[in-house]
Scaffold this motif. Structure first.
Motif, mmCIF file in Angstrom:
data_model
loop_
_atom_site.group_PDB
_atom_site.id
_atom_site.type_symbol
_atom_site.label_atom_id
_atom_site.label_comp_id
_atom_site.label_asym_id
_atom_site.label_seq_id
_atom_site.Cartn_x
_atom_site.Cartn_y
_atom_site.Cartn_z
ATOM 1 N N LYS A 164 92.037 -15.093 -44.360
ATOM 2 C CA LYS A 164 92.584 -13.763 -44.063
ATOM 3 C C LYS A 164 91.565 -12.842 -43.397
ATOM 4 O O LYS A 164 91.945 -11.886 -42.726
ATOM 5 C CB LYS A 164 93.115 -13.123 -45.340
ATOM 6 C CG LYS A 164 94.371 -13.796 -45.842
ATOM 7 C CD LYS A 164 94.850 -13.194 -47.150
ATOM 8 C CE LYS A 164 96.100 -13.916 -47.628
ATOM 9 N NZ LYS A 164 96.583 -13.385 -48.916
ATOM 10 N N MET A 222 91.609 -18.689 -49.160
ATOM 11 C CA MET A 222 92.570 -17.755 -48.562
ATOM 12 C C MET A 222 91.890 -16.442 -48.171
ATOM 13 O O MET A 222 92.229 -15.850 -47.151
ATOM 14 C CB MET A 222 93.736 -17.496 -49.518
ATOM 15 C CG MET A 222 94.671 -18.671 -49.660
ATOM 16 S SD MET A 222 95.285 -19.343 -48.082
ATOM 17 C CE MET A 222 96.088 -17.923 -47.361
ATOM 18 N N GLN A 257 100.269 -24.298 -49.235
ATOM 19 C CA GLN A 257 98.953 -23.678 -49.145
ATOM 20 C C GLN A 257 97.825 -24.704 -49.091
ATOM 21 O O GLN A 257 96.950 -24.614 -48.227
ATOM 22 C CB GLN A 257 98.753 -22.743 -50.342
ATOM 23 C CG GLN A 257 97.454 -21.972 -50.284
ATOM 24 C CD GLN A 257 97.254 -21.075 -51.487
ATOM 25 O OE1 GLN A 257 97.695 -21.388 -52.587
ATOM 26 N NE2 GLN A 257 96.597 -19.962 -51.276
#
Length: 79
Positions: free
Chosen positions: A24, A20, A44
């Protein structure tokens, strides 16, 4: 055995957090990930895996016509 399972769970959490963080850090990846996970039932883990597959194999033709339409709309790019 339970100790090993807990260790694997911790490793998985670390990998998810790192994945993640990388997603990001790149707005293109983040937009694609958000589009993918906007599909009901995709969380996710599935989002990370699908993003990887779309980026790794950009010219794969799917058998599901609805998925083809979705892929073409992800962030304006055809994955």
């Amino acid at each position: 055995m339970r100790k090993r399972i807990k260790q694997i769970d911790k490793e998985q959490e670390n990998l998810m957090a790192l994945s993640m963080k990388l997603i990001k850090a790149n707005t293109e990846y983040l937009n694609a990930y958000e589009n993918i996970t906007s599909i009901k039932g995709l969380g996710q883990k599935s989002g990370i895996v699908l993003l990887y597959l779309f980026l790794r194999y950009p010219n794969v033709v799917t058998q599901a016509s609805d998925l083809d339409d979705f892929i073409q709309k992800v962030d304006g790019y055809e994955y």
